[in-house]
Design a protein around this motif. Sequence first.
Motif, PDB file in Angstrom:
ATOM      1  N   ILE A 177      43.082  38.976  35.709  1.00  0.00           N
ATOM      2  CA  ILE A 177      41.568  38.506  36.214  1.00  0.00           C
ATOM      3  C   ILE A 177      40.762  39.765  36.757  1.00  0.00           C
ATOM      4  N   ARG A 178      41.619  40.754  37.328  1.00  0.00           N
ATOM      5  CA  ARG A 178      40.728  41.865  37.792  1.00  0.00           C
ATOM      6  C   ARG A 178      40.421  42.525  36.672  1.00  0.00           C
ATOM      7  N   HIS A 212      27.619  30.687  36.158  1.00  0.00           N
ATOM      8  CA  HIS A 212      27.834  31.973  36.845  1.00  0.00           C
ATOM      9  C   HIS A 212      28.794  31.683  37.677  1.00  0.00           C
ATOM     10  N   CYS A 213      30.031  32.184  37.302  1.00  0.00           N
ATOM     11  CA  CYS A 213      31.399  32.106  37.896  1.00  0.00           C
ATOM     12  C   CYS A 213      31.055  33.121  39.226  1.00  0.00           C
ATOM     13  N   GLN A 214      31.191  32.837  40.297  1.00  0.00           N
ATOM     14  CA  GLN A 214      31.426  33.546  41.300  1.00  0.00           C
ATOM     15  C   GLN A 214      32.994  33.995  41.703  1.00  0.00           C
ATOM     16  N   GLY A 215      33.856  33.449  41.313  1.00  0.00           N
ATOM     17  CA  GLY A 215      35.213  33.799  41.708  1.00  0.00           C
ATOM     18  C   GLY A 215      36.312  33.028  41.626  1.00  0.00           C
ATOM     19  N   LEU A 234      54.302  35.465  38.525  1.00  0.00           N
ATOM     20  CA  LEU A 234      53.193  34.995  37.485  1.00  0.00           C
ATOM     21  C   LEU A 234      51.894  35.035  38.035  1.00  0.00           C
ATOM     22  N   ALA A 235      51.595  34.552  39.437  1.00  0.00           N
ATOM     23  CA  ALA A 235      50.340  34.760  39.956  1.00  0.00           C
ATOM     24  C   ALA A 235      50.006  36.085  40.038  1.00  0.00           C
ATOM     25  N   SER A 236      50.830  36.991  40.532  1.00  0.00           N
ATOM     26  CA  SER A 236      50.249  38.387  40.604  1.00  0.00           C
ATOM     27  C   SER A 236      49.875  39.014  39.233  1.00  0.00           C
ATOM     28  N   SER A 237      50.738  38.743  38.260  1.00  0.00           N
ATOM     29  CA  SER A 237      50.339  39.197  36.757  1.00  0.00           C
ATOM     30  C   SER A 237      48.974  38.572  36.418  1.00  0.00           C
ATOM     31  N   THR A 238      48.796  37.310  36.745  1.00  0.00           N
ATOM     32  CA  THR A 238      47.408  36.712  36.273  1.00  0.00           C
ATOM     33  C   THR A 238      46.454  37.456  37.098  1.00  0.00           C
ATOM     34  N   LEU A 239      46.740  37.606  38.285  1.00  0.00           N
ATOM     35  CA  LEU A 239      45.666  38.357  39.280  1.00  0.00           C
ATOM     36  C   LEU A 239      45.316  39.597  38.681  1.00  0.00           C
ATOM     37  N   GLU A 240      46.067  40.382  37.973  1.00  0.00           N
ATOM     38  CA  GLU A 240      45.789  41.585  37.568  1.00  0.00           C
ATOM     39  C   GLU A 240      44.955  41.670  36.279  1.00  0.00           C
ATOM     40  N   ILE A 296      47.795  31.121  29.858  1.00  0.00           N
ATOM     41  CA  ILE A 296      47.250  31.178  30.988  1.00  0.00           C
ATOM     42  C   ILE A 296      45.696  32.001  30.560  1.00  0.00           C
ATOM     43  N   GLU A 297      45.972  33.107  29.746  1.00  0.00           N
ATOM     44  CA  GLU A 297      44.794  33.862  29.274  1.00  0.00           C
ATOM     45  C   GLU A 297      43.605  32.928  28.528  1.00  0.00           C
ATOM     46  N   GLU A 298      44.283  32.051  27.718  1.00  0.00           N
ATOM     47  CA  GLU A 298      43.307  31.170  27.020  1.00  0.00           C
ATOM     48  C   GLU A 298      42.900  30.116  27.881  1.00  0.00           C
ATOM     49  N   SER A 299      43.236  29.499  28.884  1.00  0.00           N
ATOM     50  CA  SER A 299      42.583  28.558  29.790  1.00  0.00           C
ATOM     51  C   SER A 299      41.827  29.263  30.485  1.00  0.00           C
ATOM     52  N   LEU A 300      41.867  30.550  31.012  1.00  0.00           N
ATOM     53  CA  LEU A 300      41.001  31.324  31.950  1.00  0.00           C
ATOM     54  C   LEU A 300      39.920  31.462  31.096  1.00  0.00           C
ATOM     55  N   ARG A 301      39.742  31.937  29.950  1.00  0.00           N
ATOM     56  CA  ARG A 301      38.884  32.125  29.125  1.00  0.00           C
ATOM     57  C   ARG A 301      38.066  30.826  28.843  1.00  0.00           C
TER      58      ARG A 301
END
Length: 491
Positions: free
Chosen positions: A194-195, A169-172, A186-192, A156-161
């Motif tokens: 991202i934040r 300019h990624c707005q969100g 999984l979503a809440s861990s990924t949300l952390e 997930i981290e690699e795909s996010l990057r």
Amino acid sequence: MSKEIVTLQFGTYSNFVGSHWWNFQAKQCENRPEVDDELRIDTNSTMQLRKSAAGLRKSIWTPRLISVDFKGSRCHSVIDDDVTVAEKPADTTWQGEIKKYEEAKGSVSNDWSSFLRLQLHPRSVLTLPGSYNNESFELHTSGLDAFRETNISSEIEESLRFFSEECDHCQGFQILCDLHDGFSGLASSTLELIRDDFPKRGIVVAAFPKSHGFSNVDFLSRKRQILSYATALHELASHECLVLPLSLMKRSWEAQPSQFRSFPHISFDAYNPYESSSVFAAGLETFSSCYRSGGINMNYVISCLTSMGRPIASLRLGLPLPARDDVTFRQFLSSYPSFDRDSFVALTPYLDSQSHPFAQCVSVRGISSANQSLNHYLERNYAANLNVSSGHSLGLVTDSSFPLLWPSEYARKGKESEVASMSLLQSSSDAANVLTSLLAESSSHMTLAKVSHHFDQDKIAESHEHLKQLSQNYTQSKPRSASDSSSSSSE
């Protein structure tokens, strides 16, 4: 300046919603200028799409997407390192019927990719290790464990990057997640994650409880699921984002079968994920238009709706919008002293009545010159509230894979596949009903005594205290007022 958006989908039902949603984007890009020219349309689908090479002669649009599902979920449209090796070409239009499997409670399609019209980049498709399935992945904590103990977190981290670094300019970020199982973990861990990496970017979370409730679930399993809901909602709402609990059921946490919401001009099988998910896709496509138009930033919308510690919002949808060509939009709005009629159906559970919102984002699709009339209406009827409005002449454009049908008189003149819609994204005291009902169901002594060994006791106490505080934020404070509280986007 482009304002790209990265979307993440966690779970099978969320991917059903996503497939319909991406099909809206695919349809809007048809018959537009060549991909080498910048697409300039008033809903700007290119904020969510990226260019991928499809051989030597052309490029295609692929979603800026990360999709996570169980191993074995099929994806029929994947490109390989920007070279097309898909089973179907990018310009394929779905001509067949969706294959359905008869089950005890209606027809269910198990393959969300069978009707997805856009191709996906390999980094978009992630699957859990083969040991995980519906039974072993039934709780929020299962997803937390998988994120810590398997390589899904690094993938997930690699795909996010990958997707974020190619943005100008990624707005969100937009997150769709199944709330009823480990995908919420999984979503809440990924949300952390991202934040931590993108502290100033906007995040909108659409969370889907179990689509058909607990009618066939035993007592202890239901109680475990309720505690899982509570901890999931607590964690999702803890990261400075906008959270939308979305369900077609009027009640999502209760033991007795709940009634489903119905729309006055469309029909669908609420037990069929292919059909029910299309309703949410229409809602997401309508309200997200406000920050995809270029005039309004996602962070602005989120800050308006989540002020004073209120991260939970509700969504109502008018589909199809009962506005006729022989009636002006101002005349149509004048028949509504407030947005409380049956034409606007709640897609958030526990909204039995409609209280006056603290803040709202109202988006209209498919009505020419809607902005001025909509602003005038909001200033007259919601002058004391914080309002964001957005009007777009392009309606919801569907193809033959879209399961919802409406009477021909509601289609835009000369365009049978295009229909007008209107969404009400609101922060109001109604959200307290979602929180208090979940607290009541998850806080009983019987619940804690029999199933709390599946959860960390401190985490249960923390989540209950947080949800209690959130519910008080919606009931103890007065609505925010502003002398000039309306903002609109250019059409």
